[in-house]
Design a protein around this motif. Structure first.
Motif, PDB file in Angstrom:
ATOM      1  N   MET A 130       0.828  -1.197   0.000  1.00  0.00           N
ATOM      2  CA  MET A 130       0.000   0.000   0.000  1.00  0.00           C
ATOM      3  C   MET A 130       0.870   1.258   0.000  1.00  0.00           C
ATOM      4  O   MET A 130       1.886   1.319   0.675  1.00  0.00           O
ATOM      5  CB  MET A 130      -0.911   0.010   1.232  1.00  0.00           C
ATOM      6  CG  MET A 130      -1.971  -1.074   1.191  1.00  0.00           C
ATOM      7  SD  MET A 130      -3.062  -0.914  -0.238  1.00  0.00           S
ATOM      8  CE  MET A 130      -3.972   0.558   0.211  1.00  0.00           C
ATOM      9  N   PRO A 131       0.452   2.291  -0.765  1.00  0.00           N
ATOM     10  CA  PRO A 131       1.219   3.543  -0.760  1.00  0.00           C
ATOM     11  C   PRO A 131       1.092   4.240   0.591  1.00  0.00           C
ATOM     12  O   PRO A 131       0.057   4.158   1.253  1.00  0.00           O
ATOM     13  CB  PRO A 131       0.559   4.361  -1.872  1.00  0.00           C
ATOM     14  CG  PRO A 131      -0.836   3.826  -1.960  1.00  0.00           C
ATOM     15  CD  PRO A 131      -0.732   2.354  -1.650  1.00  0.00           C
ATOM     16  N   SER A 132       2.142   4.918   0.998  1.00  0.00           N
ATOM     17  CA  SER A 132       2.096   5.645   2.270  1.00  0.00           C
ATOM     18  C   SER A 132       1.515   7.037   2.095  1.00  0.00           C
ATOM     19  O   SER A 132       1.042   7.650   3.054  1.00  0.00           O
ATOM     20  CB  SER A 132       3.504   5.742   2.866  1.00  0.00           C
ATOM     21  OG  SER A 132       4.378   6.395   1.947  1.00  0.00           O
ATOM     22  N   VAL A 133       1.548   7.562   0.853  1.00  0.00           N
ATOM     23  CA  VAL A 133       0.953   8.871   0.574  1.00  0.00           C
ATOM     24  C   VAL A 133       0.002   8.735  -0.605  1.00  0.00           C
ATOM     25  O   VAL A 133       0.137   7.827  -1.437  1.00  0.00           O
ATOM     26  CB  VAL A 133       2.035   9.931   0.259  1.00  0.00           C
ATOM     27  CG1 VAL A 133       2.933  10.154   1.451  1.00  0.00           C
ATOM     28  CG2 VAL A 133       2.857   9.531  -0.963  1.00  0.00           C
ATOM     29  N   VAL A 134      -0.965   9.658  -0.681  1.00  0.00           N
ATOM     30  CA  VAL A 134      -1.938   9.673  -1.779  1.00  0.00           C
ATOM     31  C   VAL A 134      -1.974  11.079  -2.371  1.00  0.00           C
ATOM     32  O   VAL A 134      -1.619  12.059  -1.720  1.00  0.00           O
ATOM     33  CB  VAL A 134      -3.342   9.252  -1.296  1.00  0.00           C
ATOM     34  CG1 VAL A 134      -3.347   7.813  -0.853  1.00  0.00           C
ATOM     35  CG2 VAL A 134      -3.825  10.156  -0.165  1.00  0.00           C
ATOM     36  N   HIS A 135      -2.430  11.156  -3.635  1.00  0.00           N
ATOM     37  CA  HIS A 135      -2.487  12.436  -4.347  1.00  0.00           C
ATOM     38  C   HIS A 135      -3.920  12.968  -4.234  1.00  0.00           C
ATOM     39  O   HIS A 135      -4.810  12.535  -4.980  1.00  0.00           O
ATOM     40  CB  HIS A 135      -2.086  12.240  -5.807  1.00  0.00           C
ATOM     41  CG  HIS A 135      -0.911  11.318  -5.986  1.00  0.00           C
ATOM     42  ND1 HIS A 135       0.338  11.589  -5.472  1.00  0.00           N
ATOM     43  CD2 HIS A 135      -0.817  10.101  -6.605  1.00  0.00           C
ATOM     44  CE1 HIS A 135       1.166  10.605  -5.788  1.00  0.00           C
ATOM     45  NE2 HIS A 135       0.483   9.691  -6.455  1.00  0.00           N
ATOM     46  N   ARG A 136      -4.157  13.889  -3.322  1.00  0.00           N
ATOM     47  CA  ARG A 136      -5.509  14.393  -3.042  1.00  0.00           C
ATOM     48  C   ARG A 136      -5.692  15.784  -3.652  1.00  0.00           C
ATOM     49  O   ARG A 136      -4.789  16.622  -3.625  1.00  0.00           O
ATOM     50  CB  ARG A 136      -5.743  14.454  -1.537  1.00  0.00           C
ATOM     51  CG  ARG A 136      -7.146  14.897  -1.145  1.00  0.00           C
ATOM     52  CD  ARG A 136      -7.325  14.873   0.355  1.00  0.00           C
ATOM     53  NE  ARG A 136      -6.491  15.868   1.032  1.00  0.00           N
ATOM     54  CZ  ARG A 136      -6.446  16.031   2.351  1.00  0.00           C
ATOM     55  NH1 ARG A 136      -7.202  15.258   3.131  1.00  0.00           N
ATOM     56  NH2 ARG A 136      -5.660  16.937   2.890  1.00  0.00           N
TER      57      ARG A 136
END
Length: 631
Positions: A130-136
């Motif tokens: 799972m990615p630790s950051v997301v593009h919001r």
């Protein structure tokens, strides 16, 4: 062993190996000093030559703490006699005998720990995917935020080849997603506006704008992690073969030692009996047989991640299969093309294949393969669209085509349902040409060639009493496969949680062997007595499994069954044969004919004989599989 954290597990294994090395060095240095300096060993007090042995004994103190802990828990295993021997040797100044026991005890543990896998690596693999950051999106701009900060309703961007971080709905963009890690289906699923996406799925070539419908901690992927964690924690500890034998042998040997001491009044005789009775065939020969079998399995394309299952697999009485990729090849093919009156089969297939070239639907590849097999000429398609819930639409050769499913047809064109053939097992798609029923394609993910023979031989040749399929696929497809390979017990449409519950229930009733290949199988792989993962498609499934069959062959599973049964026989021969010789030596020591050091040396000779026999486990017998002459 499966609940030990990875770092701690590695430290324990290295620590025991270090103790064995220190004991060996202490003994070697002692012998060099003793014979090189011609030191008199009968002079009073502790001499220079004794210092290396004392250091070796000091290194074994942590082993004694573990033995005392086991004793407090009323566990009378094979190590107890070794611990008593070390203490008695120390009290009676028989340092060499004590150091030899430290070497045997720590060496056996280090040897066994060399190949032992820690299943908590599976949770590590799950988390790492799972990615630790997301593009919001915030005020129309993209910003990177922590995954845990994402809230329901937030809009994010999922870049090509990224793992989808949360469950959500596509607001913009077109792509495909590989959900095999979660569903077990080896398909690329098309994603467009309005489509649902699930966390853990891998995005394809397109960029998607997704609105989160759940927080990361409530997502489908997080639920699988939670189920996996609970499965790890609740898995019962298996009692090892050496421990079970040692529980009977230890009281007998200890009783003889106490009796010899009582009759003779000589505590050294007590030590002599304990030293020669130390069950080193259990401490050494069984791990050697296990590691030899691990080596044999590796040469056959089977990676043993938990050597303990080699002792357990021969005792399994329930076989539980996942379907896709385990009993099947994971590649659906067209099996029937049924066309309406007035339609030509070749025309319908050519039209459909021409349109499917523009689709990423999982069945498109199978239909295109069928058209290539018949060397059909394909046409260009126009006005192609594939909106969720509407099927694939387009214009080919001047005709308006719609490729949809039976359930969708019921909503859009219920009047056409009467023209369709009766439902059958497997997958299907319905073809409309100019709003008229034109044909129906049936597809199946075919069972493995050796599947039926493998299933049928489990009961008579391996003692399995129950065989079942537990799959997340649709009932019709699972039933079709079960009928073809001869499995009567079917559980279809099962989520990872339901799979886990079924496996747990079956495991409580009898030892189980579970076979699967996807992340959705990971909890069940962990909960079963023995979990076998197929292929290298899912890192999580491989980490959760006790063994991994690299080439996804049921014949290899049969080889694993034979390797486990053969290992058990050789281990028992080595252990019981060696202990029989030890008991004979115990009688000699009890009569006062063996000193502690002589007893330790004799015990080493017995150990070598037991180990040489145990090494046979690494040799390849012929044949190794019951299916070898069939496929």
């Amino acid at each position: 062993m499966k609940q030990i954290p990875p770092l701690l597990g590695r430290l324990v294994s290295h620590w025991e190996a270090l103790i064995a090395l220190m004991a060996l060095l202490g003994i070697v240095i002692h012998l060099i000093l003793r014979f090189g300096l011609e030191y008199r060993v009968d002079q009073p007090g502790i001499g220079v030559v004794d210092v290396p042995l004392l250091l070796a004994l000091a290194a074994g103190v942590p082993l004694l703490f573990n033995l005392m802990k086991s004793l407090a828990q009323l566990e009378f295993g094979a190590d107890l006699l070794a611990g008593l021997s070390i203490l008695t040797a120390l009290l009676l100044d028989e340092y060499l005998a004590g150091a030899l026991i430290v070497l045997m005890l720590s060496g056996g543990h280090a040897l066994e720990g060399w190949a032992v896998r820690r299943a908590s690596f599976a949770l590590e693999a799950l988390a790492n995917r799972m990615p630790s950051v997301v593009h919001r999106y915030h005020n129309g701009q993209l910003e990177d935020v922590a995954l845990d900060d994402l809230a329901v309703g937030d809009v994010i961007s999922v870049y090509p080849h990224e793992t989808c971080p949360v469950d959500g709905i596509v607001l913009d963009g077109q792509s495909t997603m590989n959900e095999a890690y979660l569903t077990g289906e080896p398909f690329l699923l098309p994603k467009a506006v309005g489509a649902n996406v699930i966390s853990g799925a891998i995005n394809g070539e397109g960029r998607l704008t997704v609105q989160a419908t759940s927080r990361a901690v409530d997502s489908r992927y997080a639920k699988i992690m939670q189920v996996m964690r609970e499965s790890e924690q609740r898995r019962p500890r298996l009692r090892r073969l050496g421990d079970r034998i040692g529980a009977l042998y230890t009281p007998l040997a200890l009783g003889i030692a106490l009796l010899a001491w009582g009759i003779s009044g000589d505590p050294v005789r007590f030590l002599s009996v304990l030293v020669v009775a130390t069950p080193c065939p259990l401490l050494l020969a069984i791990p050697v047989a296990v590691i030899g079998s691990v080596s044999l399995a590796a040469r056959r394309g089977i990676v043993i991640r938990n050597p303990g299952v080699l002792e357990q697999i021969a005792t399994c009485r329930v076989a539980i299969f996942d379907k896709t990729g385990t009993l099947t090849y994971g590649h659906p093919t067209v099996t029937d093309i049924l066309v309406a009156p007035g339609m030509l089969r070749e025309d319908v297939l050519a039209w459909v294949a021409s349109l499917e070239r523009y689709s990423r639907h999982p069945l498109a590849v199978a239909i295109l393969a069928a058209a290539r097999k018949e060397s059909l000429t394909l046409s260009d398609a126009e006005e192609v669209s594939e909106r969720p819930g509407e099927g694939l639409k387009g214009r080919v050769a001047g005709k308006r085509l719609v490729i949809t499913g039976r359930s969708k047809l019921q909503a859009s064109h219920p009047e056409l349902l009467s023209h369709l053939p009766a439902p059958a097992g497997g997958l299907e798609c319905v073809v409309l040409v100019d709003e008229t029923y034109a044909g129906l394609f049936r597809l199946h993910d075919e069972p493995r060639l050796e599947g039926r023979d493998f299933v049928h031989h489990l009961s008579p040749l391996h003692g399995f009493e129950r065989v079942m399929i537990v799959s997340g696929d649709r009932e019709s497809e699972v039933r079709y496969l079960a009928d073809k390979i001869g499995i009567l017990e079917v559980h279809a449409g099962q989520s990872p949680e339901q799979k886990l519950a079924l496996v747990r229930k079956a495991t409580r009733e009898a030892p189980t062997l579970f076979m699967g290949d996807g992340t959705n199988d990971a909890p069940a792989l962990t909960a079963a007595t023995v979990g076998v993962a197929f292929g290298q498609g899912s890192e999580v499934a491989s980490e959760a499994a006790d063994a991994v069959v690299l080439d996804s062959s049921l014949a290899r599973v049969d080889e694993l069954l034979h390797i486990g049964r053969r290992m058990r026989v050789i281990a028992l021969q080595s252990a019981l044969g060696g202990m029989g010789l030890s008991l004979a030596a115990v009688g000699i020591a009890a009569m006062g004919h063996l000193s502690p050091v002589q007893g330790a040396i004799l015990q080493e000779v017995i150990d070598v004989m037991a180990i040489l026999n145990a090494l046979r486990a690494a040799l390849t017998p012929h044949p190794l599989s019951d299916l070898i002459n069939k496929h």
